[in-house]
Design an enzyme around this catalytic site. Structure first.
Site: not given
Ligand SMILES: NC(=O)c1ccc[n+]([C@@H]2O[C@H](COP(=O)([O-])OP(=O)(O)OC[C@H]3O[C@@H](n4cnc5c(N)ncnc54)[C@H](O)[C@@H]3O)[C@@H](O)[C@H]2O)c1
Length: 282
Positions: A144, A155, A159
């Protein structure tokens, strides 16, 4: 990797958001896809969206905090498709829970580090020997921009650690010798369900009873929700990831303005000066 068609990708956190978009993008590139997630019903729906396009895909319910479950995921992928070429360690939780005004909410830290950091570590342990052995592979870890900006939160800690170990892996001579590539995805705001991460919060990480959000935490959560709602679409991030694998590019940034905002901090570090006042939090 020079081509993706006919090869196999494993994506964790694939039931929604960016993980689902990666799975769909890889399928469009002609890959077979293994979707892994802890949310079983949503995983079935996600797999159906991929197979509906004619691609081969399976779903494996996997909790990335459980190392044995990641071993089973690898074995299921190899059983189904012979080899794994691309692994996306993408599952993650936001963990924006309340601190009650304390410096550390221990349950929060344990949960977030287990998913966001240990999920990646288990992925390395379970899959890297296989990728290195056959030599035509690439690993993508989802960090991230929060992995580049300082923050006293679980968090941020998770990251930053993912950024560090992914860049470290990029230099690993065993991967270099085998020709296995490494990418570190550092998204800015992306329009996903990440702010509803508590939907997957397990019993063992239940927040301490009676802990409430401070007004500052409530304000911050509302700000982040807004930014995420108007963030980039996951499909656009998936295109960047697809291209980075083919180009063997380490850094995958989605918001170059955020990257530019790192400059004052880097300058202060280089000058061994105190950091400037922050103008950005993620
Ligand atoms: N959305 C943002 O703005 C953003 C920004 C930077 C980084 N991220 C990172 O992107 C990645 C994806 O997240 P997203 O934004 O698509 O959110 P999201 O919540 O839509 O997707 C995350 C997925 O991870 C799954 N998950 C959660 N805990 C789990 C576990 N213990 N085992 C297996 N699966 C699990 C959830 O069920 C979900 O389907 C994450 O690592 C998040 O930290 C997101």
């Amino acid at each position: 990797m020079e081509s993706l068609s006919g090869k196999t990708a494993v994506v964790t956190g694939a039931a929604s958001g960016m993980g689902l978009a990666f799975a769909q993008r890889f399928a469009r590139a002609g890959m077979k896809v293994v979707l892994a997630d802890v949310e079983a019903p949503k995983l079935d729906e996600a797999v159906a969206t991929v197979t509906a396009t004619g691609a081969e895909a399976i779903g494996v319910v996997t909790d990335v905090t459980d190392g044995a479950a990641i071993d089973r995921l690898r074995d299921a992928a190899i059983d189904a498709f012979g080899r794994v070429h691309v692994l996306c360690n993408n599952a993650g939780v936001a963990g924006s829970g309340p601190s009650g005004g304390n410096f550390v909410n221990e349950a929060e830290w344990r949960w977030v580090l287990e998913v966001n950091l240990w999920g990646v570590i288990h992925g390395h342990r379970a899959f890297l020997p296989h990728l290195v052995e056959h030599g035509d592979g690439h690993i993508v870890n989802t960090a991230s921009m929060a992995g580049h900006f300082p923050g006293h939160s679980a968090y941020s800690a998770s990251k930053w650690a993912v950024v560090a170990i992914t860049e470290g892996l990029f230099h690993d001579p065993r991967l270099k010798a085998a020709g296995v590539g490494v990418s570190c995805l550092c998204p800015g705001w992306v329009n996903t369900a990440i702010m509803d991460s508590h939907r997957n919060r397990p019993e063992w990480a239940a927040p301490s009873h009676g802990v409430e959000a401070t007004p500052m935490e409530e304000m911050m959560a509302a700000f982040v929700r807004d930014q995420i709602r108007s963030g980039m679409e996951p499909a656009a991030v998936a295109d960047l990831v697809h291209d980075a694998i083919l180009a063997n590019r380490l850094w995958v940034f989605t918001d170059m303005q955020m990257v530019q905002a790192l400059e004052p901090r880097f300058n202060a570090v280089l000058a061994a000066e105190n950091p400037p006042e922050r103008s950005f939090d993620s």
